[in-house]
Scaffold this motif. Structure first.
Motif, PDB file in Angstrom:
ATOM      1  N   GLU A   1      -6.567   0.210  -4.020  1.00  0.00           N
ATOM      2  CA  GLU A   1      -5.722   0.822  -2.990  1.00  0.00           C
ATOM      3  C   GLU A   1      -4.415   0.075  -2.758  1.00  0.00           C
ATOM      4  O   GLU A   1      -3.575   0.535  -1.986  1.00  0.00           O
ATOM      5  N   CYS A   2      -4.240  -1.064  -3.403  1.00  0.00           N
ATOM      6  CA  CYS A   2      -3.063  -1.910  -3.135  1.00  0.00           C
ATOM      7  C   CYS A   2      -2.376  -2.328  -4.429  1.00  0.00           C
ATOM      8  O   CYS A   2      -2.972  -2.302  -5.499  1.00  0.00           O
ATOM      9  N   GLU A   3      -1.116  -2.721  -4.275  1.00  0.00           N
ATOM     10  CA  GLU A   3      -0.375  -3.374  -5.356  1.00  0.00           C
ATOM     11  C   GLU A   3      -0.137  -4.808  -4.923  1.00  0.00           C
ATOM     12  O   GLU A   3       0.174  -5.073  -3.760  1.00  0.00           O
TER      13      GLU A   3
ATOM     14  N   LEU B   1     -13.145  -6.023  -7.350  1.00  0.00           N
ATOM     15  CA  LEU B   1     -12.892  -5.008  -6.331  1.00  0.00           C
ATOM     16  C   LEU B   1     -11.861  -5.404  -5.285  1.00  0.00           C
ATOM     17  O   LEU B   1     -11.241  -4.533  -4.672  1.00  0.00           O
ATOM     18  N   SER B   2     -11.671  -6.704  -5.048  1.00  0.00           N
ATOM     19  CA  SER B   2     -10.791  -7.104  -3.943  1.00  0.00           C
ATOM     20  C   SER B   2     -10.040  -8.389  -4.252  1.00  0.00           C
ATOM     21  O   SER B   2     -10.382  -9.130  -5.171  1.00  0.00           O
ATOM     22  N   VAL B   3      -9.003  -8.621  -3.423  1.00  0.00           N
ATOM     23  CA  VAL B   3      -8.217  -9.853  -3.488  1.00  0.00           C
ATOM     24  C   VAL B   3      -8.092 -10.366  -2.061  1.00  0.00           C
ATOM     25  O   VAL B   3      -7.766  -9.608  -1.150  1.00  0.00           O
ATOM     26  N   LYS B   4      -8.360 -11.665  -1.878  1.00  0.00           N
ATOM     27  CA  LYS B   4      -8.264 -12.275  -0.552  1.00  0.00           C
ATOM     28  C   LYS B   4      -6.978 -13.082  -0.471  1.00  0.00           C
ATOM     29  O   LYS B   4      -6.752 -13.999  -1.257  1.00  0.00           O
ATOM     30  N   ILE B   5      -6.123 -12.707   0.497  1.00  0.00           N
ATOM     31  CA  ILE B   5      -4.859 -13.395   0.737  1.00  0.00           C
ATOM     32  C   ILE B   5      -4.741 -13.636   2.234  1.00  0.00           C
ATOM     33  O   ILE B   5      -4.910 -12.704   3.030  1.00  0.00           O
TER      34      ILE B   5
ATOM     35  N   GLU C   1       0.861  -1.183   0.000  1.00  0.00           N
ATOM     36  CA  GLU C   1       0.000   0.000   0.000  1.00  0.00           C
ATOM     37  C   GLU C   1       0.891   1.224   0.000  1.00  0.00           C
ATOM     38  O   GLU C   1       2.012   1.189   0.493  1.00  0.00           O
ATOM     39  N   ARG C   2       0.385   2.322  -0.516  1.00  0.00           N
ATOM     40  CA  ARG C   2       1.155   3.570  -0.555  1.00  0.00           C
ATOM     41  C   ARG C   2       0.737   4.477   0.593  1.00  0.00           C
ATOM     42  O   ARG C   2      -0.446   4.609   0.885  1.00  0.00           O
ATOM     43  N   THR C   3       1.728   5.103   1.215  1.00  0.00           N
ATOM     44  CA  THR C   3       1.466   6.045   2.292  1.00  0.00           C
ATOM     45  C   THR C   3       1.011   7.379   1.699  1.00  0.00           C
ATOM     46  O   THR C   3       0.988   7.553   0.478  1.00  0.00           O
ATOM     47  N   ALA C   4       0.692   8.318   2.558  1.00  0.00           N
ATOM     48  CA  ALA C   4       0.288   9.656   2.109  1.00  0.00           C
ATOM     49  C   ALA C   4       1.416  10.331   1.330  1.00  0.00           C
ATOM     50  O   ALA C   4       1.169  11.179   0.475  1.00  0.00           O
ATOM     51  N   ASP C   5       2.666   9.950   1.603  1.00  0.00           N
ATOM     52  CA  ASP C   5       3.831  10.493   0.896  1.00  0.00           C
ATOM     53  C   ASP C   5       4.159   9.708  -0.372  1.00  0.00           C
ATOM     54  O   ASP C   5       5.219   9.892  -0.964  1.00  0.00           O
ATOM     55  N   ASP C   6       3.264   8.797  -0.767  1.00  0.00           N
ATOM     56  CA  ASP C   6       3.427   7.975  -1.959  1.00  0.00           C
ATOM     57  C   ASP C   6       4.613   7.021  -1.857  1.00  0.00           C
ATOM     58  O   ASP C   6       5.278   6.726  -2.848  1.00  0.00           O
ATOM     59  N   ILE C   7       4.874   6.527  -0.658  1.00  0.00           N
ATOM     60  CA  ILE C   7       5.944   5.555  -0.428  1.00  0.00           C
ATOM     61  C   ILE C   7       5.304   4.177  -0.308  1.00  0.00           C
ATOM     62  O   ILE C   7       4.405   3.981   0.510  1.00  0.00           O
TER      63      ILE C   7
END
Length: 74
Positions: A62-64, A49-53, A27-33
């Protein structure tokens, strides 16, 4: 240096699921990290919409989702 591939499409997620590849979640932080939120697990289910892991659902927008690749031999 460890290389990874980001899974973007349903086909890539399906292949990772089919071949039981370990997938990490970032996931990316507010600073795009990018920050790893899941070290690696198998895809149990995915939808548009989602991936279950590992029993947890992650929102695709919202995730990579990444798989580690082997380094090329020199």
């Amino acid at each position: 240096m460890l290389l990874s591939k980001i899974l973007h499409t349903d086909t890539e997620l399906f292949a990772a699921s089919l071949f039981q590849l370990k997938v990490s979640v970032w996931e990316r932080t507010a600073d795009d990290i990018p920050v790893r939120t899941e070290d690696g697990g198998f895809i149990e289910r995915y939808t548009p919409l989602s991936v279950k892991i590992n029993g947890t659902y992650y929102v695709r927008s919202e995730c990579e989702f990444r798989v580690d690749l082997e380094e090329p031999a020199l």
